[in-house]
Structure formats: C-alpha cells, structure tokens
Design a protein around this motif. Structure first.
Motif, PDB file in Angstrom:
ATOM      1  N   ALA A 121      17.303 100.603  25.628  1.00 45.02           N
ATOM      2  CA  ALA A 121      18.602 101.259  25.842  1.00 45.02           C
ATOM      3  C   ALA A 121      18.526 102.747  25.526  1.00 45.02           C
ATOM      4  CB  ALA A 121      19.674 100.586  24.986  1.00 45.02           C
ATOM      5  N   ALA A 122      17.663 103.121  24.591  1.00 44.33           N
ATOM      6  CA  ALA A 122      17.573 104.534  24.211  1.00 44.33           C
ATOM      7  C   ALA A 122      16.718 105.337  25.184  1.00 44.33           C
ATOM      8  CB  ALA A 122      16.985 104.650  22.800  1.00 44.33           C
ATOM      9  N   HIS A 123      16.067 104.636  26.094  1.00 41.36           N
ATOM     10  CA  HIS A 123      15.149 105.323  26.998  1.00 41.36           C
ATOM     11  C   HIS A 123      15.890 106.161  28.037  1.00 41.36           C
ATOM     12  CE1 HIS A 123      11.572 106.186  29.243  1.00 41.36           C
ATOM     13  NE2 HIS A 123      12.163 105.765  30.356  1.00 41.36           N
ATOM     14  N   ARG A 124      15.397 107.359  28.279  1.00 41.36           N
ATOM     15  CA  ARG A 124      15.995 108.213  29.310  1.00 41.36           C
ATOM     16  C   ARG A 124      14.894 108.809  30.171  1.00 41.36           C
ATOM     17  NH1 ARG A 124      21.070 108.710  28.080  1.00 41.36           N
ATOM     18  NH2 ARG A 124      21.349 110.203  29.774  1.00 41.36           N
ATOM     19  N   PHE A 125      15.246 109.075  31.402  1.00 39.73           N
ATOM     20  CA  PHE A 125      14.303 109.747  32.299  1.00 39.73           C
ATOM     21  C   PHE A 125      14.870 111.132  32.576  1.00 39.73           C
ATOM     22  CE2 PHE A 125      12.522 110.678  36.550  1.00 39.73           C
ATOM     23  CZ  PHE A 125      11.179 110.563  36.241  1.00 39.73           C
ATOM     24  N   ASP A 126      14.510 112.104  31.725  1.00 42.58           N
ATOM     25  CA  ASP A 126      15.113 113.432  31.886  1.00 42.58           C
ATOM     26  C   ASP A 126      14.070 114.538  32.034  1.00 42.58           C
ATOM     27  OD1 ASP A 126      14.281 113.279  29.269  1.00 42.58           O
ATOM     28  OD2 ASP A 126      16.307 113.203  28.429  1.00 42.58           O
ATOM     29  N   ARG A 127      12.901 114.089  32.460  1.00 48.02           N
ATOM     30  CA  ARG A 127      11.795 115.020  32.658  1.00 48.02           C
ATOM     31  C   ARG A 127      12.132 116.125  33.665  1.00 48.02           C
ATOM     32  NH1 ARG A 127       7.223 111.638  35.009  1.00 48.02           N
ATOM     33  NH2 ARG A 127       7.630 110.328  33.187  1.00 48.02           N
ATOM     34  N   TYR A 128      13.051 115.828  34.562  1.00 40.21           N
ATOM     35  CA  TYR A 128      13.316 116.761  35.662  1.00 40.21           C
ATOM     36  C   TYR A 128      14.550 117.630  35.454  1.00 40.21           C
ATOM     37  CZ  TYR A 128       9.551 114.720  38.384  1.00 40.21           C
ATOM     38  OH  TYR A 128       8.320 114.313  38.825  1.00 40.21           O
ATOM     39  N   ARG A 129      15.125 117.585  34.234  1.00 35.58           N
ATOM     40  CA  ARG A 129      16.233 118.506  34.028  1.00 35.58           C
ATOM     41  C   ARG A 129      16.117 119.237  32.704  1.00 35.58           C
ATOM     42  NH1 ARG A 129      21.125 114.121  34.289  1.00 35.58           N
ATOM     43  NH2 ARG A 129      20.850 113.201  32.241  1.00 35.58           N
TER      44      ARG A 129
END
Ligand code: BES
Ligand code: MN
Ligand code: ZN
Length: 483
Positions: A121-129
């Motif tokens: 749940a804590a995982h995010r994919f924010d490499r591109y911002r």
C-alpha cells in the motif's frame, strides 16, 4: 522501507505512530498508561469492524486503532486490507516510523499479511515526476517495526522479500514502453542473476530466436525495430536433472496489435502487456532470495508487437519450434505466438511442470473482471496446486474448461492452427486451447492475468500495475519444494 521486528512493546520503540488491530469481542491487548485506547473502543470512536480506523495521541506519538472483524474470518488478505487502511492515513499524519503491534495468536500467513499490506500500500511509482501534486499526501514511511510477544522475524522477512519483489514487478509494468524495452527486461534478468548465486541467465536476440526455429515468436518480433529477448533464467540451488518447475511469462513490452491494429483507447495501456513476464522474473528473484530448494527454469518472451513494412501479416503461415504450423488471422493475437515457443522451450529444457502467466485476452475482463484471474489446466492435481497457492496468497483464480469442442474453433483450412477464433466466442478458452498444443504431456497451467495485472481494485493495489502473480508463484514454488 526498512523493516525490523521486536518483542519490545511499541512504547519502547522509536515509532512515531503505532497501529493496533483489534478483533471483534476482544480488547486492546495491553492498554498503556496515558494511551486510552480501550477508552477509545469503549466510547465507540474506535470499532472492531474490519478496516474501521480511529486515531488518538498519547505518550508523544500517534495511535491508530484498526478494526479486524471476527477472528474466525481473519486471514492474510484481511490483514493486507487492514494494513492498507492504516497506510492510507499515514501520509496526512506525516508518519516516518510506523510500529505494528500485532494481535496475539496470529499464524505466520496473517503476520506476513500485515507486512505485505503495509509495503504494497505504501508503494508509489513517482519516478517520472518532480513532486507529488499538492492535493496528494502520500505516505512517506521510512521504517516499519513489527512488535509481537514472540519472535516473528522469519515470517516478516519472508513477507518483505515477496512484497518487495511484487513492487518491483509493478514498477516494471508501470514503466513507459519507451523506457522498458525487451532488452530492459533482459537486463533486469541479468541483474537478478548477478545478485543471487543460484541464478543464471541466458538471453537470445532476434537472430537466436530465428536460429532456434521459433517461427511463431519470430513472427511477432519482426514488425518491431526493438531487439527482442528470449530470456531463460534458471534457479539451481543444487545439482539435479531437469526442473521441478517451469515458469513462462508473456512480455510484450508494447502491444499495438500490429497490422490488426488496436483502437486508440485499447492501445493506450498496452505497456503492461509484459506483466506476466515481469511477475515471473521477480518471482524467481524472490525464490532465490528465500533460498527455496526448488529447481526452476523461467522462460520469458519479450518483444514489441508493432505494425511496419516488415510486420507479420494476417494470412501469413509460420512454423513454431515444435513444427506445428500456424495461420495468422489476427496479428493482435500475438501473445499465444510468443508463448507457443516459450512453452516448448521450457519443456525442452526439462521442466516437469509448467505454469504460464500472460495478459492474454480482453475476453477475460468480460468473464471475471479485475477480481480473479482465470486458470486453465490439463492436469487436475496441478490445477489444485495452483488453486491452493491462489487461495493462500489472495491472488485468486477461477478454473475454466478445456474441451476438444473449443479446439475445433482454432482449426485452419490450410495450416495446423489459426491463431485466433471467431471474435466474441470463448476468446479466453480458445487462446488456452491454442497454448495447449505446445505443452505436450507436461502438466501445465495457464493463468490469464489480463484483468488482474492492472487496476486490481484491492485496498493495497487499487490502481495501476498490481504485480499480480508474484505471491502466487512463490507460494507454488514453496509447495513444489515440499515446504
Ligand atoms: N494483450 C492483449 C490482451 C489484453 C486486452 C490484455 C486487454 C489486457 C487488457 C492481447 O494480445 C490481445 O490483443 N488479445 C486479443 C485476441 C484476439 C485478437 C483474438 C483480444 O483479447 O482482443
Ligand atoms: Mn494483442
Ligand atoms: Zn498482447
């Protein structure tokens, strides 16, 4: 997120936030002076209903009481959901170090569920911002401490390894197709092999695939400028013959449909058509990290499916590695062409049981939506093993039929098979029937993850890439290893 375990009470840890789960008919295990958690329950502000959440401040930290529902109904999946509910509040609380105080008398799967749910749940994919938008306050937890009376480090460590592998599979599927090419996946397989002594990898490119006589796979690759990759990743913890388990993954890094081109709306998300391959690679990484005593061969077919002057045409007839000829009637039914040669390859390498994971058909979304994947198998005992792993991990499947009558729908007037049946007619089953032509007498299971690999809708993986299948495959490997 760093994860540690302790037998100390939460107040004796450095946690700034403590989460405590409470079952129906039970009370907070240890109320602490000045932290009136029991009072919170008594007043009705905190409830024992599954996922109900209440917050209080005491002893210089924040306390979250989360309802777990009835103990008898509680399982690892509910633990994941309860954990996800807690994580949903951590962003606005500014939590850096979270401590879970586990309820007494949980089994190892339930303990693992809390950990998996928290990490997923804590995982995010924010490499591109550059930064999350103003209206989002994502959880930024740096450390998770799991507190229990007795030592839970073994199940916690296992859960961390598996959840991290699943998160990596999610990242691979979420990565844009201009950055995640077949060669990127090959590179990932090489990284895994460099990390774990029991892993080794071999990669064939365009010429190697053609030279191996894999005419079905080669046909899909030929329309794309991107170098394809046939990735073979082996887990060999000990000497032995053949492989206890053969895992096969579809990894179409972008599926335009080819000349039978997709409408724009259906094409937009087709970067995740490699989710099966990603789950297979990361599951093998987890199997190695866990040190499971099981010999595994994984075969991942990575390619783009593109239209071009060199692309395969509807009407082409190709010859698969097994010698079977295939009349291509729809270039968008490319996954089964890739898998035909990958399954044959895994079998030739000595796999004694096969499972393939593939985002194979849109039809499965009509049949089962996002909640379950469908399972096809030609061996009841092997199907039952996959069903057990699915139930244990919450990655649910539903078994579908294979009948010779469905096989009639993929007969070609000029070749052994066509690659697609009539549109709208048992699309997922005819795809599975097609695959079955390439698995010989090795027990085989096919799991169509077109519905579950994206927007799974679970509290810990609601939108985007889910990493579906990593938990299932690891659990299946554990079962095969007799653990
Ligand atoms: N990758 C798609 C299947 C898919 C559709 C995955 C939607 C995820 C979401 C696959 O290659 C495909 O295009 N299948 C066709 C087969 C048909 C042409 C027989 C389909 O399902 O329409
Ligand atoms: Mn397609
Ligand atoms: Zn596809």
């Amino acid at each position: 997120m760093r994860v540690t375990t302790t037998t100390q009470a939460p107040v004796d840890t450095a946690a700034d936030t403590v989460a405590i789960g409470v079952f129906e008919g039970e009370d907070v295990a240890h109320d602490l002076d000045g932290a009136p958690l029991q009072a919170l329950l008594d007043s009705g502000e905190a409830r024992r209903t599954l996922k109900h959440l209440a917050l209080t401040h005491a002893a210089g930290r924040r306390w979250l009481v989360v309802g777990l529902g009835a103990r008898d109904d509680f399982d690892a999946e509910r633990a994941r959901a309860a954990a996800a509910t807690v994580v949903g509040r951590l962003g606005e609380l500014g939590t850096r170090t979270l401590c879970w105080e586990l309820p007494h008398r949980l089994d190892e799967a339930q303990v693992g569920g809390f950990v998996e749910g928290t990490l997923l749940a804590a995982h995010r994919f924010d490499r591109y911002r550059a930064a999350p938008p103003e209206d989002e306050t994502p959880a930024r937890v740096e450390e998770l401490i799991v507190s229990d009376h007795h030592d839970v480090s073994a199940p916690v460590e296992r859960a961390v390894l598996v959840a991290e592998a699943q998160n990596r599979a999610r990242d691979l599927a979420a990565t844009p197709p201009n950055d995640l090419t077949p060669q990127t996946l090959a590179e990932r397989a090489r990284e895994l092999a460099a990390e774990h002594a029991a892993l080794s990898v071999a990669v064939l490119g365009r010429d190697g695939i053609a030279a191996a006589g894999m005419g079905a796979f080669a046909a899909v690759t030929q329309g794309s400028d991107a170098e394809p990759a046939l990735i073979t990743l082996r887990h060999e913890p000990a000497d032995g013959d053949g492989y206890d388990l053969g895992l096969v993954g579809k990894a179409v890094t972008f599926d335009s449909g080819g000349l039978s081109i997709k409408p724009a709306a259906s094409m937009a998300t087709m970067k995740f058509d490699m989710a099966g391959g990603a789950a297979v690679l990361e599951a093998v990484g987890a199997i190695a990290a866990l040190g499971l005593p099981v010999r595994v061969v994984a075969v991942v077919g990575a390619t783009e499916n593109m239209p071009s002057g060199r692309a395969m045409r509807p009407g082409d007839v190709v010859r698969a590695r097994t010698g079977t000829t295939i009349e291509i009637v729809n270039t968008d039914a490319e996954g089964r062409l890739v898998l035909a040669d990958c399954l044959a390859h895994a079998r030739e390498l000595g796999a004694r049981r096969l499972v393939d994971l593939a985002t194979l058909t849109g039809a499965i979304l009509s049949a089962l939506g996002h909640h379950r994947a469908d399972l096809f198998a030609d061996d009841d005992a092997w199907a039952a093993a996959v069903e057990r792993a699915a139930a244990a991990t919450g990655e649910l499947v539903w078994r579908m039929p294979l009948d010779p009558e469905y096989g009639e729908l993929i007969k070609s007037p000029i070749a052994d098979l066509v690659n697609a049946g009539e549109r709208g007619l048992a699309g997922s089953i005819t795809a599975a029937e097609f695959l079955r032509r390439f698995t010989g007498d090795v027990p085989w299971a096919h799991v169509d993850i077109a519905g579950t690999a994206w927007d799974l809708g679970r509290p810990y993986a609601a939108k985007g890439a889910s990493g579906w299948g990593v938990r299932l495959l690891v659990d299946l490997a554990r079962a095969v290893a007799g653990e």
